[in-house]
Motif scaffolding. Structure first.
Motif, PDB file in Angstrom:
ATOM      1  N   THR A 130       4.643   5.650   8.670  1.00  0.00           N
ATOM      2  CA  THR A 130       5.452   5.529   7.464  1.00  0.00           C
ATOM      3  C   THR A 130       5.046   4.305   6.656  1.00  0.00           C
ATOM      4  O   THR A 130       4.457   3.354   7.191  1.00  0.00           O
ATOM      5  N   LYS A 131       5.386   4.321   5.383  1.00  0.00           N
ATOM      6  CA  LYS A 131       5.117   3.189   4.502  1.00  0.00           C
ATOM      7  C   LYS A 131       6.028   3.260   3.293  1.00  0.00           C
ATOM      8  O   LYS A 131       6.293   4.341   2.766  1.00  0.00           O
ATOM      9  N   ASP A 132       6.539   2.112   2.869  1.00  0.00           N
ATOM     10  CA  ASP A 132       7.300   2.011   1.629  1.00  0.00           C
ATOM     11  C   ASP A 132       6.332   1.605   0.522  1.00  0.00           C
ATOM     12  O   ASP A 132       5.715   0.533   0.578  1.00  0.00           O
ATOM     13  N   LEU A 133       6.192   2.465  -0.481  1.00  0.00           N
ATOM     14  CA  LEU A 133       5.223   2.242  -1.547  1.00  0.00           C
ATOM     15  C   LEU A 133       5.895   1.688  -2.798  1.00  0.00           C
ATOM     16  O   LEU A 133       7.048   2.015  -3.088  1.00  0.00           O
ATOM     17  N   VAL A 134       5.154   0.873  -3.534  1.00  0.00           N
ATOM     18  CA  VAL A 134       5.564   0.409  -4.858  1.00  0.00           C
ATOM     19  C   VAL A 134       4.515   0.864  -5.855  1.00  0.00           C
ATOM     20  O   VAL A 134       3.411   1.275  -5.477  1.00  0.00           O
ATOM     21  N   ALA A 135       4.841   0.787  -7.146  1.00  0.00           N
ATOM     22  CA  ALA A 135       3.924   1.249  -8.186  1.00  0.00           C
ATOM     23  C   ALA A 135       2.565   0.566  -8.031  1.00  0.00           C
ATOM     24  O   ALA A 135       2.471  -0.644  -7.830  1.00  0.00           O
ATOM     25  N   GLY A 136       1.512   1.372  -8.099  1.00  0.00           N
ATOM     26  CA  GLY A 136       0.154   0.874  -7.922  1.00  0.00           C
ATOM     27  C   GLY A 136      -0.415   1.128  -6.542  1.00  0.00           C
ATOM     28  O   GLY A 136      -1.622   1.032  -6.343  1.00  0.00           O
ATOM     29  N   ASN A 137       0.450   1.466  -5.571  1.00  0.00           N
ATOM     30  CA  ASN A 137      -0.016   1.766  -4.219  1.00  0.00           C
ATOM     31  C   ASN A 137      -0.575   3.188  -4.134  1.00  0.00           C
ATOM     32  O   ASN A 137      -0.162   4.083  -4.873  1.00  0.00           O
ATOM     33  N   MET A 138      -1.504   3.357  -3.193  1.00  0.00           N
ATOM     34  CA  MET A 138      -2.023   4.691  -2.869  1.00  0.00           C
ATOM     35  C   MET A 138      -1.790   4.937  -1.384  1.00  0.00           C
ATOM     36  O   MET A 138      -1.742   4.000  -0.587  1.00  0.00           O
ATOM     37  N   PHE A 139      -1.649   6.211  -1.016  1.00  0.00           N
ATOM     38  CA  PHE A 139      -1.426   6.581   0.380  1.00  0.00           C
ATOM     39  C   PHE A 139      -2.103   7.916   0.627  1.00  0.00           C
ATOM     40  O   PHE A 139      -2.013   8.829  -0.193  1.00  0.00           O
ATOM     41  N   VAL A 140      -2.798   8.041   1.752  1.00  0.00           N
ATOM     42  CA  VAL A 140      -3.490   9.293   2.058  1.00  0.00           C
ATOM     43  C   VAL A 140      -2.751  10.042   3.160  1.00  0.00           C
ATOM     44  O   VAL A 140      -2.341   9.447   4.169  1.00  0.00           O
TER      45      VAL A 140
END
Length: 211
Positions: A130-140
């Motif tokens: 899991t990951k908490d993303l903020v604007a500008g982040n990428m996740f695969v």
């Protein structure tokens, strides 16, 4: 000895020929620059720059309570046929989720444009990442693995997802399990619950009949 050496060379040759084939994981290669569509009578359609432009992938008013998805896959944008790429635009009002699902034919690279998202996927060993993303982040999200996105913040969120296939496919876990005609007893035993609970879930996830 000579026959053994020849046999070994044959095995090596087979391995070298097979290895590139095993590494192919995207859409089939095409033999032309792009796939030319044909009319209903089989005649190739005249191609202009318009064919390579998708004009319907534009911002739409953000709904108040539901997650929405706009796709630019081969079904919506035929010029993607054979190009092994596609896009999706995801909009998340506060408190909404993109339910658990998989993409059987491609990995997904999500780019968060605005807001925040909590995302995750489960590998084949059952481990949750899991990951908490903020604007500008990428996740695969790796190809074929169950994953989700959730907006737990107080502001809307918007993301773009890129896929390594013109037709990545989407398999919704809740709808596939409880929105189809799998026997109620089978589901009850599979999820260690009772038939009334299964029927309640089915009622919530089965689309109403078309009028």
């Amino acid at each position: 000895m000579a026959s053994m050496n020849f046999y070994s060379m044959v095995l090596v040759a087979i391995a070298l020929v097979s290895a590139p084939l095993a590494a192919v994981a995207g859409d089939p290669d095409i033999l032309t620059d792009f796939v030319v569509p044909t009319s209903l009578i089989g005649i190739p359609i005249n191609i202009t720059g318009d064919y390579f432009t998708y004009t319907s992938f534009r911002p739409v008013p953000l709904p108040t309570a539901t997650f929405t998805l706009s796709k630019a896959s081969m079904a919506e944008f035929p010029a993607l046929n054979g190009q092994s790429v596609s896009y999706a635009k995801l909009r998340f009002p506060p408190g909404t989720v993109n339910p658990t699902h998989t993409h059987p034919r491609a990995a997904e690279l999500l780019f968060l444009l605005e807001g925040t998202l909590s995302v995750g996927f489960i590998d084949t060993a059952g481990k949750l990442y899991t990951k908490d993303l903020v604007a500008g982040n990428m996740f695969v999200f790796p190809k074929g693995l169950v994953h989700y996105q959730s907006n737990q913040g107080s502001r809307p969120a918007m993301a773009l997802s890129a896929f390594g296939s013109a037709a990545a496919g989407t398999v919704s876990v809740p709808v596939t399990v409880f929105g189809t005609e799998v026997d109620d007893v089978v589901l009850a035993k599979s999820f260690k619950t009772d038939v009334p609970t299964v029927q309640k879930l089915k009622a919530a996830l089965t689309p109403p009949p078309k009028k």
